[in-house]
Structures are given as structure tokens and as C-alpha cells.
Design an enzyme around this catalytic site. Structure first.
Site, PDB file in Angstrom:
ATOM      1  N   LEU A 227      33.593  32.558  27.675  1.00  0.00           N
ATOM      2  CA  LEU A 227      34.118  34.194  26.610  1.00  0.00           C
ATOM      3  C   LEU A 227      34.557  35.184  27.211  1.00  0.00           C
ATOM      4  O   LEU A 227      33.756  36.312  26.787  1.00  0.00           O
ATOM      5  CB  LEU A 227      32.549  33.914  25.698  1.00  0.00           C
ATOM      6  CG  LEU A 227      32.784  33.201  24.093  1.00  0.00           C
ATOM      7  CD1 LEU A 227      31.824  33.829  23.422  1.00  0.00           C
ATOM      8  CD2 LEU A 227      34.309  34.201  23.433  1.00  0.00           C
ATOM      9  N   ARG A 228      33.888  34.846  28.860  1.00  0.00           N
ATOM     10  CA  ARG A 228      33.634  36.283  29.831  1.00  0.00           C
ATOM     11  C   ARG A 228      35.246  36.645  29.711  1.00  0.00           C
ATOM     12  O   ARG A 228      35.108  38.068  30.044  1.00  0.00           O
ATOM     13  CB  ARG A 228      34.088  35.227  31.158  1.00  0.00           C
ATOM     14  CG  ARG A 228      33.692  36.661  32.463  1.00  0.00           C
ATOM     15  CD  ARG A 228      33.241  35.446  33.948  1.00  0.00           C
ATOM     16  NE  ARG A 228      31.558  34.900  33.524  1.00  0.00           N
ATOM     17  CZ  ARG A 228      31.384  33.728  34.029  1.00  0.00           C
ATOM     18  NH1 ARG A 228      32.251  33.109  34.251  1.00  0.00           N
ATOM     19  NH2 ARG A 228      30.075  33.330  33.624  1.00  0.00           N
ATOM     20  N   ALA A 229      36.183  36.363  29.667  1.00  0.00           N
ATOM     21  CA  ALA A 229      37.533  37.684  29.610  1.00  0.00           C
ATOM     22  C   ALA A 229      37.284  38.365  28.684  1.00  0.00           C
ATOM     23  O   ALA A 229      37.545  39.828  28.328  1.00  0.00           O
ATOM     24  CB  ALA A 229      38.267  36.579  29.575  1.00  0.00           C
TER      25      ALA A 229
END
Length: 331
Positions: A241-243
Site C-alpha cells: 500500500l505504499r504506492a
């Protein structure tokens, strides 16, 4: 900062990279920037120009052969034992607080040092422990790493932790090459005069970043934007989920950079490649893959007797039955 540095406003081309650097100057929480390109593309000049857009403006270069102690700092154990208190000798992370930490050829650093740098950049804190004695200090900096892909790659886990990733064109057009050389020669001949020529443009760039920082907190991270980003991250098959987080922050910073009061589709599109370049996978996610059609009769046969490698029966033409050949006996 002194006027002896080449001003970012005077850099020819590299518009996408200059935009990305301005966005992390607006919101350092976006994360570090990884710049990929061949040697001689002014990567360090661009990174140094970012420092001039930050309130404090420190620019610290991490040497390729730096040890862990030089990076994080050390504790004077003799003073700790003799005086009963920890005496900390600051490292490069402490010096970079409030500014830019520049790592040339970051792909050639040992992985554990890259991990250490990324951890400090993400948390804004450096924690040192030696023989049961610990010390912590603030280390809020923008990490700028450069690499030449021909000399080695970063592991995907480390790539993902850089907020934005950009690649420089190693073959600028002749007219642009000529202008780059002209400006470089003018700067080398008289750095102060060259900086004075570009001072107004540089001050305007610095003021625009400052205005955007003041506007940033008032721009809402709305559900509609989050939904659009989540859908596009899913379509790009990115891991984790970093993007999503980076994209949302970068889009908000871009809206602030434009002087807008809310995130629009143009802001999402403007930073898409910066966020996805190093995270996008070519294959679709498993849930999006469609099963291949299979002959139903064959599927039943396979499931019944486990003949996973058997070929389907081939029809044979019906004709006159032939006797097998008879071999004559040897006299």
C-alpha cells in the site's frame, strides 16, 4: 546557501525531475527520490538545487565508502563510563537534519546501509545503541539517491521505499545540449554573476515552494481521490500500500504547487509515473487473470484418473483390416 551553487531554475530541461524535487520540498513526507540515469547528467546539481528550496537548506553528501558509525554517529563509551552520561558524536544523519542527504550510486551501497538510510528518512529519527547505551536525535531530511542501472540494481524491497523514481534522458537533443554547455561555461567563468542573473527566477521558485507548503494542510485528502488512486494502483498490480500513500501525498503536493484548494484529476495524472515507475508489475493481479478455456470432457477425464499429461484421443479412419506382416523364416 551560497551563490556558488548552480541554481535549479537555470537547469536546462529535466522538467519532470525538477517538478518531483519541488513536490518533495513542499511535502518531505512523500519520501525520498531515486534518480536513474547515466553519468554526466547533472544529477548532483539537481539534488543540490533542492536543498535551496528547503527552509534550512543543508546539503550533505554521503561518501560511497562511509561506515555505519560515520552515518548514524557514535557514542563515546569512555565518557559514558567515566562521567555517567552518554556523549554523542553526530554523524551524517544529524548533519542532514532539515536538509538533503545525497547518496550517489546508492545501488552500490550495502543493503543494510540503504535500509538504515530509508528507515531514518521515513521516521525522521535516528536511534543509536552501543553496549546498552542509547541515544536518539531528530533526522528529518529528504533522501536523494542516484543510480546508473548498468552498474547494478536495487532490490525491489528497497526500490519500493523510495517515494518517487525518475529516469533522466541520456541523449538530449543537439539544441538542448548546446544550451546546457553554454550555461555551464558561463557558471564556471563567474559563478556569482551567473547566480545573480538567475536570482529572480530562483527566488520565485523558492517562494512558490514556501507558498505551497503553507497551503498544503488545507487541502483535504478526500475519499473520491483515494478511490481513484486505489483503483489505479490495483490496475498497475503494485505490491503493498505504499504506492497509494505516496501517490495521495504527491497529488496533494501537486495541487498545492498549482495553488489549488483541492486535488483534481490533473494532479493525480501528473505524478502517476513518478509513483508507479519502480512499483508497476507487468502481470495483472491473480484475481484479474481469467482461466484458460479447457475441453470439458478432457477436464473430466483428467480429474477422474489423474492423467494430467495424457493427449486427447485422435479419431482414426475406418478401413479394411490388415493382417500384420509375416516375416519369412530363415532357411
Amino acid at each position: 546557501m551560497t551563490d556558488s551553487h548552480f541554481p535549479l531554475a537555470a537547469v536546462v530541461g529535466a522538467d519532470d525531475l525538477k517538478l518531483a524535487l519541488c513536490l518533495v520540498a513542499v511535502d518531505p513526507a512523500i519520501g525520498g527520490v531515486l534518480i536513474e540515469g547515466p553519468r554526466g547528467m547533472a544529477k548532483s546539481t539537481l539534488a543540490r538545487g533542492l536543498a535551496e528550496l528547503l527552509p534550512d537548506g543543508q546539503f550533505v553528501t554521503l561518501p560511497l565508502g562511509a561506515s555505519e558509525d560515520r552515518i548514524v554517529g557514535t557514542l563515546d563509551l569512555d565518557a559514558a563510563l567515566g562521567e555517567g552520561r552518554a556523549r554523542f558524536s553526530p554523524g551524517l544523519l544529524a548533519r542532514a537534519d532539515g536538509g538533503v542527504l545525497y547518496v550517489d550510486e546508492v545501488n552500490l551501497l550495502p543493503d543494510h546501509l540503504v535500509d538504515l538510510l530509508l528507515d531514518a528518512a521515513a521516521s525522521g529519527l535516528n536511534h543509536v545503541e552501543r553496549d546498552g547505551i542509547s541515544h536518539s536525535h531528530r533526522a528529518r531530511f529528504v533522501l536523494i539517491g542516484t543510480m546508473n542501472g548498468e552498474e547494478g540494481e536495487l532490490r525491489p524491497q528497497l526500490l519500493d521505499r523510495f517515494g518517487l523514481h525518475l529516469a533522466l534522458d541520456g541523449q538530449p537533443e543537439p539544441a538542448r545540449r548546446m544550451e546546457i554547455v553554454r550555461r555551464r561555461l558561463a557558471f564556471d567563468a563567474d559563478p556569482q554573476a551567473f547566480a545573480a542573473t538567475w536570482r529572480d527566477a530562483q527566488d520565485e521558485l523558492r517562494q512558490r515552494c514556501a507558498n505551497a507548503r503553507g497551503r498544503l494542510a488545507g487541502i483535504p485528502l478526500d475519499e473520491a481521490t483515494l478511490m481513484r488512486i486505489a483503483e489505479r494502483c490495483f490496475a498497475a498490480a503494485v505490491d503493498g500500500l505504499r504506492a497509494d500513500l505516496v501517490w495521495l501525498r504527491a497529488a496533494r503536493a501537486h495541487a498545492a504547487w498549482r495553488g489549488a484548494g483541492q486535488i483534481e484529476e490533473a494532479d493525480i495524472d501528473a505524478v502517476a509515473d513518478f509513483v508507479l515507475r519502480h512499483r508497476r508489475r507487468h502481470a495483472p493481479p491473480p484475481s484479474a487473470q481469467q482461466p484458460q478455456p479447457q475441453d470439458s470432457a478432457q477436464a473430466r477425464d483428467d480429474s477422474a484418473d489423474g492423467q494430467w499429461g495424457a493427449l486427447p484421443p485422435q479419431p482414426q479412419a475406418m478401413g479394411e483390416r490388415r493382417e500384420p506382416p509375416r516375416w519369412s523364416k530363415k532357411p
